[in-house]
Design a protein around this motif. Structure first.
Motif, PDB file in Angstrom:
ATOM      1  N   ASN A 160      35.780  51.254  42.672  1.00  0.00           N
ATOM      2  CA  ASN A 160      34.428  52.070  43.377  1.00  0.00           C
ATOM      3  C   ASN A 160      33.550  50.851  44.139  1.00  0.00           C
ATOM      4  N   SER A 161      32.600  51.288  44.496  1.00  0.00           N
ATOM      5  CA  SER A 161      31.726  50.342  45.265  1.00  0.00           C
ATOM      6  C   SER A 161      31.075  49.271  44.368  1.00  0.00           C
ATOM      7  N   LYS A 162      31.045  49.414  43.060  1.00  0.00           N
ATOM      8  CA  LYS A 162      30.517  48.154  42.045  1.00  0.00           C
ATOM      9  C   LYS A 162      31.618  47.447  41.845  1.00  0.00           C
ATOM     10  N   THR A 163      33.016  47.756  42.181  1.00  0.00           N
ATOM     11  CA  THR A 163      33.924  46.509  41.985  1.00  0.00           C
ATOM     12  C   THR A 163      33.852  45.688  42.638  1.00  0.00           C
ATOM     13  N   LYS A 164      33.732  44.415  42.048  1.00  0.00           N
ATOM     14  CA  LYS A 164      33.455  43.137  43.013  1.00  0.00           C
ATOM     15  C   LYS A 164      34.912  42.129  42.798  1.00  0.00           C
ATOM     16  N   MET A 165      35.509  42.352  41.867  1.00  0.00           N
ATOM     17  CA  MET A 165      36.750  41.403  41.690  1.00  0.00           C
ATOM     18  C   MET A 165      37.751  42.246  41.066  1.00  0.00           C
ATOM     19  N   VAL A 166      39.155  41.887  41.301  1.00  0.00           N
ATOM     20  CA  VAL A 166      40.259  42.390  40.806  1.00  0.00           C
ATOM     21  C   VAL A 166      40.886  41.407  40.507  1.00  0.00           C
ATOM     22  N   MET A 184      47.441  46.688  46.001  1.00  0.00           N
ATOM     23  CA  MET A 184      46.376  46.433  45.296  1.00  0.00           C
ATOM     24  C   MET A 184      45.070  45.505  45.938  1.00  0.00           C
ATOM     25  N   CYS A 185      45.666  44.768  46.813  1.00  0.00           N
ATOM     26  CA  CYS A 185      44.618  44.130  47.639  1.00  0.00           C
ATOM     27  C   CYS A 185      44.116  44.955  48.564  1.00  0.00           C
ATOM     28  N   HIS A 189      40.124  46.158  48.841  1.00  0.00           N
ATOM     29  CA  HIS A 189      39.336  45.573  50.069  1.00  0.00           C
ATOM     30  C   HIS A 189      38.774  46.916  50.417  1.00  0.00           C
ATOM     31  N   GLN A 190      39.311  48.060  50.483  1.00  0.00           N
ATOM     32  CA  GLN A 190      38.582  49.221  51.032  1.00  0.00           C
ATOM     33  C   GLN A 190      37.349  49.671  49.948  1.00  0.00           C
ATOM     34  N   VAL A 191      37.130  49.062  49.003  1.00  0.00           N
ATOM     35  CA  VAL A 191      35.752  49.187  48.319  1.00  0.00           C
ATOM     36  C   VAL A 191      35.120  47.962  48.361  1.00  0.00           C
ATOM     37  N   GLU A 212      50.297  37.773  54.287  1.00  0.00           N
ATOM     38  CA  GLU A 212      50.927  38.924  54.108  1.00  0.00           C
ATOM     39  C   GLU A 212      50.106  39.732  53.190  1.00  0.00           C
ATOM     40  N   ILE A 213      49.913  39.216  51.927  1.00  0.00           N
ATOM     41  CA  ILE A 213      49.423  39.825  50.670  1.00  0.00           C
ATOM     42  C   ILE A 213      48.231  40.297  51.005  1.00  0.00           C
ATOM     43  N   ASP A 214      47.368  39.133  51.845  1.00  0.00           N
ATOM     44  CA  ASP A 214      45.829  39.427  51.989  1.00  0.00           C
ATOM     45  C   ASP A 214      45.245  39.162  50.670  1.00  0.00           C
TER      46      ASP A 214
END
Lengths: 404, 141
Positions: A160-166, A184-185, A189-191, A212-214
């Motif tokens: 969600n918009s609060k997610t800063k890091m995965v 997953m990237c 990146h969409q959020v 390629e993975i981005d």
């Protein structure tokens, strides 16, 4: 077609007996052995090139600097990174993650979120817990299913918009699962979240293309890719590395210093305080060159054969329980036999000259999820053979007959 | 009642019969399987000694001036060695336990089992047995 015999001949450590048996080394997930050219590179460095880098005007310092920087270029090319200064040398994968997480402890705000997966190594959990503690951010966990596959629907819901890091591994060290890091990237990146990929286990087994993975950050350990211990590499996108606060202060990472104010050096030196592991850095090039001489596609193909054979042969043992049954796996097979404690089997295999890893593999949450004390993990390198897998299977059978 | 020294000598003699590691291990496995069960109520989190590889539970009672140990482990080989340690130290006086050494483990060729790098909880278990003995000693004085 690669000749495993010729490959093995390049690894002096493989040619030894343990407890009277020819060594069967199946603990490559912990560390791989080193080919002669890596050992020679370390020896050559200390015998001839030894000098401190980046500061001397003299001949040897220049030689050492050139060799060290040549290695950075090799890593850049191997990762397919755009810029040389996007490659930071670290002492290993753990330090690379700590470097980023430490920066994030200053960038994260209270209430923001960090996601880690349920199958992370402790080194990709604890630094983020520390960053969250320091910043007031919240750590959340992407769950996995009973086969050891990440639940992508749950992942999408967590973002969600609060997610800063995965923070996620490319390949799980405990289960061998290959995670869909590219997808997953894209989703992260969409959020607007960034992604750090722990490539410790992927380094020796996969083709890694950060573009390629981005990936925003990607890291590997030298000693798991046939290189020396004490050296690793972190890739980070240029603009992100510029924003990330420095990790350690000291020499090398500064531009100017006065008691009132210090300005930091440009990338990559901003993150490379102090005299680094120069010998390790120099030799890392030889390890990556070695991998590329064989060809990562050849390695992948051969290791897949080994892994399939290991599954097939281990499955003939009555009471075999594979832990982690993802369709996409690489590098390792984790298992238990009935309810026999993995430590007991590991002890007997050791006496038979077979090196495996037993225990929780620094991934206690994974073991808790499967409600087991640990597993026996056989992890492969390109120098392993089917005969060695036969020895493993015989060894496990022997242990089982003694223990049951 | 045999002294700790006598029991240790007996164990060393017992293991001298085996030439091969496999026979030693088989004997340890048998010892592990025959270790008297710890009372379930003592198999608590407080009584757990965490090793990296295997876990050990240790409980101590003080009966008629002697320390009585019961113990368990989730790994059978660890349990076998626990059996040896319980046999040596249980039903002994606190002072004798405090004074005792564990070099008999070296003599039976299982030294690496008690090395800190094994991380099987055994070294901590020996320490814990001595701590119990100290505690009972202090209480009695």
């Amino acid at each position: 077609m690669i000749s495993i015999e010729k490959i093995r001949a390049q690894f002096p450590a493989l040619n030894q007996k343990v407890h009277g048996h020819p060594l069967v080394y199946l603990d490559n997930g912990a560390t791989t052995h080193k080919p002669q050219q890596v050992i020679d590179a370390i020896s050559h460095y200390y015998s001839i090139q030894n000098s401190n880098i980046h500061r001397g005007v003299h001949y040897l310092s220049q030689q050492a600097t050139d060799a060290y920087e040549a290695s950075r270029e090799t890593v850049r090319k191997h990762f397919n990174a755009t810029h040389l200064h996007e490659i930071i040398f670290t002492k290993g994968n753990t330090e690379a993650i700590n470097l980023v997480a430490n920066g994030y402890s200053k960038l994260l705000n209270k209430g923001e979120e960090v996601l880690v997966s349920a199958m992370e190594h402790h080194s990709n959990i604890v630094p983020w817990q520390m960053a969250c503690q320091n910043s007031g951010a919240i750590l959340k966990v992407i769950p996995m299913d009973k086969d050891g596959v990440l639940d992508m629907d749950a992942y999408k819901n967590l973002l969600n918009s609060k997610t800063k890091m995965v923070a996620v591994n490319h390949i799980s060290n405990a289960l061998g699962t290959i995670n869909p890091v590219k997808e997953m990237c894209t989703l992260a990146h969409q959020v607007g979240a960034k992604v750090l990929i722990d490539g410790a286990q992927a380094g020796p087994h996969c083709f890694i293309d950060v573009k390629e993975i981005d990936a925003d950050y990607y890291c590997i350990s030298g000693h798991k890719v046939y290189g020396p211990t004490g050296i690793g590499a972190l890739y980070g996108k240029e603009e992100l590395l510029r924003e990330l606060p420095p990790y350690q202060g000291g020499g090398e990472m500064i531009a100017t210093v006065s008691f009132e104010k210090t300005t930091y050096a440009d990338l990559p030196h901003k993150f490379e305080a102090g005299t680094p592991n120069i010998a390790g850095g120099v030799a890392l090039k030889y390890a990556i060159d070695w991998i590329n001489e064989i060809g990562i596609d050849n390695i992948q193909k051969y290791e897949k054969e080994l892994l399939d054979y290991a599954h097939q042969q281990l499955a003939t043992i009555e009471g075999m329980r594979f832990i982690g049954q993802a369709k996409e796996k690489a590098g390792a097979v984790s298992f238990l036999v009935n309810d026999i404690h993995p430590y007991d089997i590991g002890m007997i295999l050791d006496k038979l000259g077979i090196a495996v890893r037993t225990g929780h593999h620094c991934a206690q949450p994974v073991m808790d999820a499967f409600e087991i004390p640990g597993t026996i993990r056989a992890s492969f390198a390109v120098y392993n053979t089917k005969e060695e897998i036969d020895r493993l299977v015989e060894g496990v059978k022997k242990a089982k007959s003694m223990l049951e | 009642m045999s002294t700790i020294k006598n029991i240790q000598n007996d164990i060393v003699e017992e293991f001298d019969m085996f030439d091969e590691w496999m026979e030693k291990y088989e004997h340890l496995i048998d010892l592990g399987k025959s270790l008297p069960l710890i009372d379930a109520k003592h198999k608590t989190t407080e009584n757990i000694i965490n090793g990296c590889q295997s876990r050990v539970w240790l409980h101590a009672d003080f009966e008629q001036d002697k320390v009585v140990f019961t113990a368990d482990s989730d790994a059978i080989m660890t349990k076998g060695i626990i059996g040896l340690l319980v046999r040596t130290f249980s039903n002994q006086s606190p002072q004798d336990i405090v004074d005792a050494d564990t070099s008999f483990i070296d003599k039976i060729g299982l030294k690496d089992q008690l090395s800190p790098t094994r991380a099987n909880g055994l070294l901590s278990m020996v320490k814990q047995m001595k701590i119990y003995a100290y505690a009972f000693l202090a209480k009695n004085q």
